[in-house]
Design an enzyme around this catalytic site. Structure first.
Site, PDB file in Angstrom:
ATOM      1  N   TYR A   7      -5.750  18.836  -9.342  1.00  0.00           N
ATOM      2  CA  TYR A   7      -6.096  17.615  -8.627  1.00  0.00           C
ATOM      3  C   TYR A   7      -7.297  17.018  -9.601  1.00  0.00           C
ATOM      4  CZ  TYR A   7      -7.603  14.555  -4.961  1.00  0.00           C
ATOM      5  OH  TYR A   7      -8.154  13.511  -3.976  1.00  0.00           O
ATOM      6  N   VAL A  59       0.730  -1.107   0.070  1.00  0.00           N
ATOM      7  CA  VAL A  59       0.138  -0.103   0.048  1.00  0.00           C
ATOM      8  C   VAL A  59       0.734   1.423   0.026  1.00  0.00           C
ATOM      9  CG1 VAL A  59      -1.829   1.171   0.964  1.00  0.00           C
ATOM     10  CG2 VAL A  59      -1.531  -1.169   1.420  1.00  0.00           C
ATOM     11  N   ALA A  73     -12.910  12.055   6.005  1.00  0.00           N
ATOM     12  CA  ALA A  73     -12.070  12.981   7.148  1.00  0.00           C
ATOM     13  C   ALA A  73     -10.765  12.478   7.319  1.00  0.00           C
ATOM     14  CB  ALA A  73     -13.074  12.694   8.381  1.00  0.00           C
TER      15      ALA A  73
END
Length: 257
Positions: free
Chosen positions: A153, A7, A187
C-alpha cells in the site's frame, strides 16, 4: 461554470462521502464504482437541492477502455470539468509474508487505476477544451514508509504522490490542475478491516489498535470521511485555482511534512 465531476470508488467509504459533499455544493456527480449497485445506492443519497441529475456508472479503474468510455461519455453529454480518482484497496501483512499477487493487485488498483483514469479524464478535458481539475486520493502512507504491515500500500501511494506531480507538470499546458489528498486514519469500512488485521498481527485487540491510532493523532480523534471530502471540494473549487501538483495532508497531525 460547468460543474460535472466523476468520482471513482464512490460506492462506499470516502468516495461516497466525497460524492455527497460535492452534490451538496452544487456539483452534478457521476458516481462510479466496480459495483454498479453500490454506485446506484450512493446516487440515491445525493442532495437534489440544486436539481442536478446525478448518475451512476460501472467502472473498473484498471480498464483503459472502460475509463475512456466513462470520461468521453460524460465529457460529450455533460462536459467533464473534474475527476476524483479515489478507488483503492488495502491488505495488511508483514513485508516478508506479502504474496506477489497481492502486491500486484494493490498496485493495479491504487496506482495503475489513477494513471488509467487520469489519462482518460485529461484526454477528454483536453479534447473538449475544458481546463478541468483532477484530484487523486493518496494517503499519509504516501509520505512515509513508517507504516506497519502495509508495504504494498505504501508503495502504491508513494506512486500516486509522484504521479500527481508528473501529471500536474505535463497537463498545465492544457489548464488542467492535478492535486492529491493524503488522509490518515479514516473511519470507514476499510479501516474496520485494517483494525482487525493489525490487531491479529500485533496479538492485541481492535480496540487497543484504535486507541493507538487516536494517540498517534495530535487532534486526538480518528478522521471522518467528511474531513477528506471537504478538502477535495476545496481543491476542485476556484479557491484552489492556482494550486497544482500538491499532496495535501489531512491527518490531524499524525504525520507532518
Amino acid at each position: 461554470m460547468n460543474k460535472t465531476v466523476v468520482v471513482t470508488g464512490a460506492g462506499s467509504g470516502i468516495g461516497r462521502t466525497i460524492a455527497q459533499v460535492l452534490a451538496q455544493r452544487g456539483w452534478l456527480v457521476v458516481v462510479s464504482d466496480i459495483n454498479l449497485a453500490a454506485a446506484a445506492e450512493t446516487v440515491a443519497t445525493l442532495s437534489d437541492e440544486h436539481n442536478r441529475p446525478h448518475e451512476s456508472a460501472e467502472l473498473d479503474v484498471t480498464d483503459p477502455v472502460a475509463a475512456a468510455k466513462v470520461a468521453d461519455g460524460v465529457a460529450d453529454r455533460l462536459g467533464l470539468s473534474a475527476w476524483v480518482s479515489n478507488a483503492g484497496i488495502s491488505f495488511m501483512q508483514k513485508f516478508l509474508e506479502i504474496p506477489l499477487d497481492q502486491y500486484e493487485k494493490t498496485l493495479a488498483i491504487n496506482l495503475k487505476g489513477v494513471f488509467v483514469c487520469g489519462q482518460a479524464a485529461a484526454r477528454a478535458m483536453a479534447r473538449t477544451g475544458i481546463a478541468g481539475s483532477i484530484v487523486n486520493t493518496a494517503s499519509m502512507a504516501g509520505k512515509q514508509g513508517k507504516v506497519p504491515f502495509l508495504a504494498d500500500y505504501v508503495a502504491s501511494k508513494f506512486g500516486v504522490v509522484g504521479l500527481t506531480q508528473a501529471m500536474a507538470f505535463e497537463l498545465a499546458e492544457h489548464g488542467i490542475r492535478v492535486n492529491s489528498v493524503c488522509p490518515g486514519y479514516v473511519a470507514t469500512p476499510m479501516q474496520a478491516r485494517e483494525l482487525a488485521w493489525e490487531a491479529e498481527l500485533r496479538g492485541t485487540t481492535p480496540g487497543d489498535v484504535r486507541q493507538m491510532w487516536v494517540e498517534d493523532t495530535p487532534l486526538a480523534r480518528l478522521e471522518e470521511p467528511e474531513d477528506v471530502a471537504r478538502v477535495v471540494a476545496f481543491l476542485l473549487s476556484e479557491d484552489a485555482s492556482f494550486m497544482t501538483g500538491e499532496a495535501l495532508a489531512i491527518n490531524g497531525g499524525a504525520y507532518m511534512d
